[in-house]
Enzyme design. Structure first.
Site, mmCIF file in Angstrom:
data_model
loop_
_atom_site.group_PDB
_atom_site.id
_atom_site.type_symbol
_atom_site.label_atom_id
_atom_site.label_comp_id
_atom_site.label_asym_id
_atom_site.label_seq_id
_atom_site.Cartn_x
_atom_site.Cartn_y
_atom_site.Cartn_z
ATOM 1 N N ARG A 155 -3.517 128.435 131.499
ATOM 2 C CA ARG A 155 -2.936 129.142 130.349
ATOM 3 C C ARG A 155 -1.456 129.473 130.570
ATOM 4 O O ARG A 155 -0.979 130.509 130.120
ATOM 5 C CB ARG A 155 -3.717 130.421 130.019
ATOM 6 C CG ARG A 155 -5.185 130.207 129.712
ATOM 7 C CD ARG A 155 -5.415 129.309 128.500
ATOM 8 N NE ARG A 155 -6.840 129.091 128.332
ATOM 9 C CZ ARG A 155 -7.498 128.056 128.886
ATOM 10 N NH1 ARG A 155 -6.836 127.168 129.611
ATOM 11 N NH2 ARG A 155 -8.789 127.920 128.698
ATOM 12 N N SER A 197 -9.646 134.655 122.330
ATOM 13 C CA SER A 197 -9.862 135.391 123.577
ATOM 14 C C SER A 197 -8.630 136.238 123.868
ATOM 15 O O SER A 197 -7.534 135.709 124.027
ATOM 16 C CB SER A 197 -10.117 134.422 124.727
ATOM 17 O OG SER A 197 -11.291 133.669 124.487
ATOM 18 N N GLU A 211 -3.758 137.525 126.697
ATOM 19 C CA GLU A 211 -3.347 136.148 126.423
ATOM 20 C C GLU A 211 -2.364 136.049 125.255
ATOM 21 O O GLU A 211 -1.425 135.266 125.314
ATOM 22 C CB GLU A 211 -4.581 135.277 126.148
ATOM 23 C CG GLU A 211 -4.267 133.809 126.004
ATOM 24 C CD GLU A 211 -5.502 132.932 126.028
ATOM 25 O OE1 GLU A 211 -5.438 131.817 125.483
ATOM 26 O OE2 GLU A 211 -6.525 133.343 126.608
#
Length: 392
Positions: A181, A273, A384
């Site tokens: 990520r 998420s 995130e």
């Protein structure tokens, strides 16, 4: 589509937000966020680069936005210009079974349409990334991944506008510094080395213009690496099945978790998420995780020898599940603090707007979850989404 006028490209601090521009709540999947001082909808690359360069020249903060699915924006709004990339199109060419398929996509193109096209054309390697909201330009920034696949496996290059050097550049996949990520593109927001001697924000140093992919020609999927997906398909891990079946199974799994956008379902009024899965050293995992906590190998998808091959394991590291930590840290699905912001009723990892929530409501919920997990396990969850004007 014509470019919308810029309301106030060089809005000074404290500027009055002009009527007629969309709010950030209207531009994001979380549906929160206040007004903006200026707004441009770019329908060509030249318009996009001109808007970013013009804002930089004027010293005006600039936010380049695609699908708005990875942003939590402040209720006070943004005293800068939002540049929305409205470009669409896919330029694909498949030469032979050896050369595979080459696909170049403008950054504003919705990502799931790229996946649908690849599956329909028999281009293998992104089928497990179905249903992920947002634009194609965000995929290399986040190194998007799901169900055992990462975009790193099929990326070949990214063409960007470099705000530091004030020119367009082509970055090969090896120059992107891809990880879990993350990428050099994303790290330029907080890391001066990646940023060329300074940090950038809320838009990175490198504004993605086009993304190019290299895919194999195959109607069968890449080997299914994710146990949950394999169970859904009724196959063993490592099996290959028709790519269209993988796409439908992934979409069904994501819908069951509220991870496919649906205007009528408040569980999808989210940024997906909200926290990344923690990566720990083996020693940290042994010291901090209960015996029953999930432990997964950390894999490096940038070192896959060929598309569809297994990613090598990174020694000494363990990945655990943020969702497991949340649910076992005392936060059930649907948990809230009395405000119209709660954890999803379908998946504990998503923070959702039940209708009328504010950014402050969501930040309060995120803090409660983060602090509770840290108290229970000594692990600090990392958000995130991009946080615009808010902090945890």
């Amino acid at each position: 589509m014509t470019s919308a006028p810029v309301t106030s490209l060089a809005a000074p601090a404290g500027a009055t937000f002009a009527a007629g521009t969309p709010t950030l709540a209207e531009l994001t999947t979380l549906r929160v966020g206040g007004p903006v001082a200026g707004y441009v909808e770019a329908s060509t690359e030249a318009e996009l680069v001109e808007a970013v360069r013009g804002a930089d020249d004027a010293g005006t903060p600039v936010l380049v936005l695609g699908g708005g699915s990875n942003l939590l924006a402040a209720d006070a709004g943004f005293d800068g210009v939002v540049v929305r990339d409205a470009r669409r199109g896919l330029a694909g060419q498949s030469d032979s079974s050896c050369a595979g398929a080459n696909l170049t996509v403008p950054a504003g193109q919705p990502w799931d349409e790229v996946v649908a096209t690849a599956v329909a054309e028999g281009w293998m390697g992104v089928e497990a990334l179905s249903g992920i909201p947002g634009s194609t330009g965000a995929t290399p920034v986040q190194n998007v991944g799901a169900y055992g696949q990462e975009v790193a496996e099929t990326l070949s290059s990214v063409r960007v506008y470099d705000r530091l050097e004030r020119r367009t550049r082509m970055l090969a996949v090896g120059e992107l510094g891809l990880g879990y990520r993350t990428s050099v593109l994303k790290r330029s927001l907080t890391d001066a080395t990646a940023g060329g001697g300074r940090t950038w924000g809320p838009t990175p140093r490198f504004v993605v213009l086009e993304v190019s992919f290299q895919m194999r020609l195959a109607t069968l999927s890449a080997p299914v690496r994710y146990p949950e997906l394999a169970r859904r398909l009724g196959v063993d891990v490592g099996a290959r099945v028709p790519a269209a079946e993988v796409r439908e199974a992934v979409l069904a799994l994501r819908r069951s978790k509220g991870m496919v956008l649906d205007a009528t379902d408040h569980d999808t009024w989210s940024a997906g998420s909200f926290f990344t899965n923690p990566i720990l050293t083996v020693a940290e995992a042994d010291a901090q995780l209960p015996a029953e906590a999930p432990r997964y190998p950390v894999t490096d998808h940038t070192r896959i020898g060929q598309i569809g091959a297994a990613a090598p394991t990174v020694d000494g590291l363990v990945k655990t599940s943020a969702a497991w930590l949340i649910s076992h840290g005392g936060f059930d699905k649907g948990f809230g603090l009395g405000a119209p912001a709660t954890l999803s009723t379908k998946h504990a990892l998503a923070l959702t707007n039940r209708g009328g929530a504010t950014a402050a409501d969501l930040v309060g919920l995120a803090r409660a979850v983060r602090d509770g997990v840290r108290e229970a396990f000594g692990i600090t969850l990392v958000p995130e989404p991009v946080l615009l004007g808010v902090g945890l």
